[in-house]
Design an enzyme around this catalytic site. Structure first.
Site, PDB file in Angstrom:
ATOM      1  N   ARG A   1      18.617  -5.162  54.381  1.00 22.00           N
ATOM      2  CA  ARG A   1      17.538  -6.151  54.346  1.00 22.00           C
ATOM      3  C   ARG A   1      16.853  -6.106  52.977  1.00 22.00           C
ATOM      4  O   ARG A   1      16.402  -5.043  52.552  1.00 22.00           O
ATOM      5  CB  ARG A   1      16.521  -5.848  55.451  1.00 22.00           C
ATOM      6  CG  ARG A   1      15.287  -6.719  55.379  1.00 22.00           C
ATOM      7  CD  ARG A   1      14.299  -6.491  56.526  1.00 22.00           C
ATOM      8  NE  ARG A   1      13.153  -7.361  56.285  1.00 22.00           N
ATOM      9  CZ  ARG A   1      11.886  -6.957  56.198  1.00 22.00           C
ATOM     10  NH1 ARG A   1      11.569  -5.687  56.414  1.00 22.00           N
ATOM     11  NH2 ARG A   1      10.931  -7.811  55.924  1.00 22.00           N
TER      12      ARG A   1
ATOM     13  N   HIS B   1       8.279 -11.733  50.708  1.00 23.33           N
ATOM     14  CA  HIS B   1       7.736 -10.373  50.840  1.00 23.33           C
ATOM     15  C   HIS B   1       6.693 -10.203  49.732  1.00 23.33           C
ATOM     16  O   HIS B   1       6.787  -9.305  48.892  1.00 23.33           O
ATOM     17  CB  HIS B   1       8.865  -9.340  50.761  1.00 23.33           C
ATOM     18  CG  HIS B   1       8.537  -8.005  51.358  1.00 23.33           C
ATOM     19  ND1 HIS B   1       9.306  -7.390  52.318  1.00 23.33           N
ATOM     20  CD2 HIS B   1       7.510  -7.151  51.131  1.00 23.33           C
ATOM     21  CE1 HIS B   1       8.781  -6.214  52.641  1.00 23.33           C
ATOM     22  NE2 HIS B   1       7.680  -6.045  51.930  1.00 23.33           N
TER      23      HIS B   1
ATOM     24  N   GLU C   1       5.372  -9.580  57.376  1.00 21.77           N
ATOM     25  CA  GLU C   1       3.998  -9.118  57.607  1.00 21.77           C
ATOM     26  C   GLU C   1       2.913 -10.065  57.103  1.00 21.77           C
ATOM     27  O   GLU C   1       2.181  -9.740  56.153  1.00 21.77           O
ATOM     28  CB  GLU C   1       3.803  -7.734  56.978  1.00 21.77           C
ATOM     29  CG  GLU C   1       4.796  -6.693  57.447  1.00 21.77           C
ATOM     30  CD  GLU C   1       4.447  -5.283  56.961  1.00 21.77           C
ATOM     31  OE1 GLU C   1       3.561  -5.137  56.120  1.00 21.77           O
ATOM     32  OE2 GLU C   1       5.074  -4.327  57.454  1.00 21.77           O
TER      33      GLU C   1
ATOM     34  N   ASN D   1       7.860  -4.432  62.132  1.00 22.19           N
ATOM     35  CA  ASN D   1       7.732  -3.252  61.277  1.00 22.19           C
ATOM     36  C   ASN D   1       6.767  -2.305  61.966  1.00 22.19           C
ATOM     37  O   ASN D   1       5.621  -2.664  62.246  1.00 22.19           O
ATOM     38  CB  ASN D   1       7.184  -3.617  59.900  1.00 22.19           C
ATOM     39  CG  ASN D   1       8.170  -4.462  59.109  1.00 22.19           C
ATOM     40  OD1 ASN D   1       9.328  -4.618  59.501  1.00 22.19           O
ATOM     41  ND2 ASN D   1       7.713  -5.005  57.996  1.00 22.19           N
TER      42      ASN D   1
ATOM     43  N   TYR E   1       5.093   1.568  61.916  1.00 16.68           N
ATOM     44  CA  TYR E   1       4.859   2.839  61.216  1.00 16.68           C
ATOM     45  C   TYR E   1       3.980   3.796  61.998  1.00 16.68           C
ATOM     46  O   TYR E   1       4.191   4.998  61.990  1.00 16.68           O
ATOM     47  CB  TYR E   1       4.223   2.575  59.841  1.00 16.68           C
ATOM     48  CG  TYR E   1       5.194   1.952  58.872  1.00 16.68           C
ATOM     49  CD1 TYR E   1       6.067   2.749  58.143  1.00 16.68           C
ATOM     50  CD2 TYR E   1       5.283   0.571  58.721  1.00 16.68           C
ATOM     51  CE1 TYR E   1       7.002   2.191  57.279  1.00 16.68           C
ATOM     52  CE2 TYR E   1       6.207   0.006  57.858  1.00 16.68           C
ATOM     53  CZ  TYR E   1       7.063   0.822  57.143  1.00 16.68           C
ATOM     54  OH  TYR E   1       7.991   0.269  56.294  1.00 16.68           O
TER      55      TYR E   1
HETATM   56  C1  FCB Z   1       5.166  -2.336  54.886  1.00 19.01           C
HETATM   57  C2  FCB Z   1       5.739  -3.240  53.825  1.00 19.01           C
HETATM   58  C3  FCB Z   1       6.709  -2.573  52.897  1.00 19.01           C
HETATM   59  C4  FCB Z   1       6.300  -1.162  52.571  1.00 19.01           C
HETATM   60  C5  FCB Z   1       6.000  -0.400  53.833  1.00 19.01           C
HETATM   61  C6  FCB Z   1       5.638   1.051  53.618  1.00 19.01           C
HETATM   62  O1  FCB Z   1       3.902  -2.775  55.228  1.00 19.01           O
HETATM   63  O2  FCB Z   1       6.383  -4.333  54.409  1.00 19.01           O
HETATM   64  O3  FCB Z   1       6.838  -3.372  51.754  1.00 19.01           O
HETATM   65  O4  FCB Z   1       5.238  -1.174  51.712  1.00 19.01           O
HETATM   66  O5  FCB Z   1       4.964  -1.010  54.532  1.00 19.01           O
END
Ligand code: FCB
Length: 444
Positions: free
Chosen positions: A75, A118, A163, A293, A295
């Site tokens: 990607r 992006h 995002e 996404n 985290y």
């Molecule tokens: C996300 C982004 C990516 C990177 C990661 C850690 O929010 O999409 O570009 O910065 O976090």
């Protein structure tokens, strides 16, 4: 035990501004990140993406790393200012880079998954108001259209936006991302136009181009927990969930903005007429998959002083180098909620990964054990979710390379490949070797 089917997609992810460099080459003009990163105090160490990982020149070497990993897909995103350095002026030389990259990927049996936006908005667009100007929807359509025309035959999936929360809220409300504005009304307009441009691009690909290539959007989602069961803290969690998740999920899947949040935001926005008739139908157009996404989780508590009545609360969880809670179980809860409340579309985890302070050991290797544990736990969570029938179709590790981590510059390393930014030497970290095993054996 095999836990992933043959057609499950394993990949890695990157984005244009974070890795490409070559910021003036082959006709590229400046993006908002080129200028934002030059404002003192905005980016750690005044780092910028002029060279970054020099991927523009080293993409062949980087595709070789992908081959070593054995990924099914890669990607990446397209830098809009390479394609349209000026308004309405197409630059084929900029497009050629992506053609070369895609050819190389295809030669190696790696499926290109291409993100259109992006965050590197061309400066010319910014000077005309950027995403706050409704015209941005047309500029984006023109950009999407030429990408579809030139690349669709060789692309395996399209992601319209990465995002919108970050592009809209971090960029126009919190001011920590380009263009660095702090105006909630602008932020809501920006988000609306970004979402509308998503719908327009999907419509364009499906109805005008009559393409069968799957297309979707990627949202960053973080499940929100209240610090206590008190009424105040639960209100705080509701508002944080509205700001971070529902403001995006509801329009995309339900064709409406959450009314509780419209009320809360009306502190700053007294006129919602920028939401025009037909917009929400367009925004909620049917897609082929949903990108997430993931985290971390969020934990919040009530704060009467805070704008929207919540602030981050103390967490006793282990954290990554970003100070983000490591929360694979909450990831599962998030996916279950999405299945219950929002969508049955196949889900791709389009980013997941962690930053830690890496060091190159004397033997030349990078023993990134904490990252490896993080990645293993999240891939295991994906396998568990699929056992429950949650239909997660793929997982992309963020990131292939250490890179320009936005406001954190080169200080935060998310790569599974260590990049020495002095020499541009790449070293696959232990997590990278482990990921290759997972992909080869389809087990975790
Ligand atoms: C996300 C982004 C990516 C990177 C990661 C850690 O929010 O999409 O570009 O910065 O976090």
């Amino acid at each position: 035990m095999t836990r992933f089917s043959k057609d499950f997609i394993f990949g890695t992810a990157t984005s244009s501004y974070q890795i490409e460099g070559a910021y003036k080459e082959d006709g590229r003009s400046l993006s908002i990140w080129d200028t934002f990163s030059r404002i003192p105090g905005k980016v750690w160490n005044m780092d910028h993406g002029d060279v970054a990982c020099d991927h523009y020149h080293r993409y062949e070497e980087d595709v070789e790393i992908l081959t070593t990993l054995g990924v099914d897909s890669y990607r990446f995103s397209i830098a809009w200012p390479r394609i349209f350095p000026e308004q309405g002026k197409y630059n084929p030389a900029g497009m050629d880079f992506y053609k070369r990259l895609i050819t190389k990927l295809k030669e190696n049996n790696i499926k290109p998954s291409v993100t259109l936006y992006h965050w590197d908005l061309p400066m010319w667009a910014h000077e005309l108001g950027g995403w706050t100007n409704r015209e941005s929807v047309n500029w984006f359509k023109e950009f999407a259209s030429i990408c579809f025309e030139e690349l669709d035959a060789d692309v395996d999936s399209w992601i319209t936006h990465n995002e919108p929360w970050c592009a809209g809220f971090l960029g126009y409300h919190q001011g920590v991302h380009a263009p660095g504005h702090t105006n909630m009304e602008e932020a809501l307009k920006a988000v609306h136009h970004i979402l509308l441009s998503h719908g327009e691009a999907v419509d364009l690909l499906k109805n005008q181009f009559q393409s069968k290539t799957p297309i979707g959007i990627t949202l960053n989602l973080s499940p929100v927990y209240a610090a206590s069961n008190s009424t105040n803290d639960r209100l705080a969690a509701n508002n944080a969930d509205g700001y971070g998740n529902r403001w995006f999920l509801d329009p995309v899947f339900k064709g409406s903005y959450p009314v509780d949040m419209m009320n809360l935001f009306s502190k700053y926005v007294h006129d919602y007429r920028f939401i025009q008739a037909g917009d929400l139908e367009k925004i909620s157009i049917e897609c082929d998959f949903f990108g997430i996404n993931y985290y971390s989780r969020s934990i919040v508590e009530f704060s009467s002083a805070a704008d929207f009545l919540y602030k981050g609360a103390y967490s006793d969880y282990d954290q990554t180098g970003m100070g983000w809670d490591i929360a694979p179980n909450e990831f599962k809860e998030l996916i279950r909620r999405l299945r219950e409340e929002y969508t049955n579309l196949p889900i791709y985890i389009t980013e997941n990964g962690a930053a830690f302070d890496d060091v190159v050991a004397e033997d030349g290797r990078v023993y990134d054990t904490e990252r490896q544990k993080y990645v293993e736990e999240h891939i295991a969570a994906v396998a568990d979710l699929n056992d429950e029938g949650m239909n997660i179709a793929g997982y992309y590790l963020w990131s292939l390379l250490d890179n320009f981590e936005w406001a954190f510059g080169y200080d935060k390393r998310f790569g599974i490949t260590y990049v020495d930014f002095e020499t541009q030497k790449r070293t696959l970290k232990e997590t990278g070797h482990r990921y290759a095993d997972v992909i080869r054996t389809r087990t975790i």
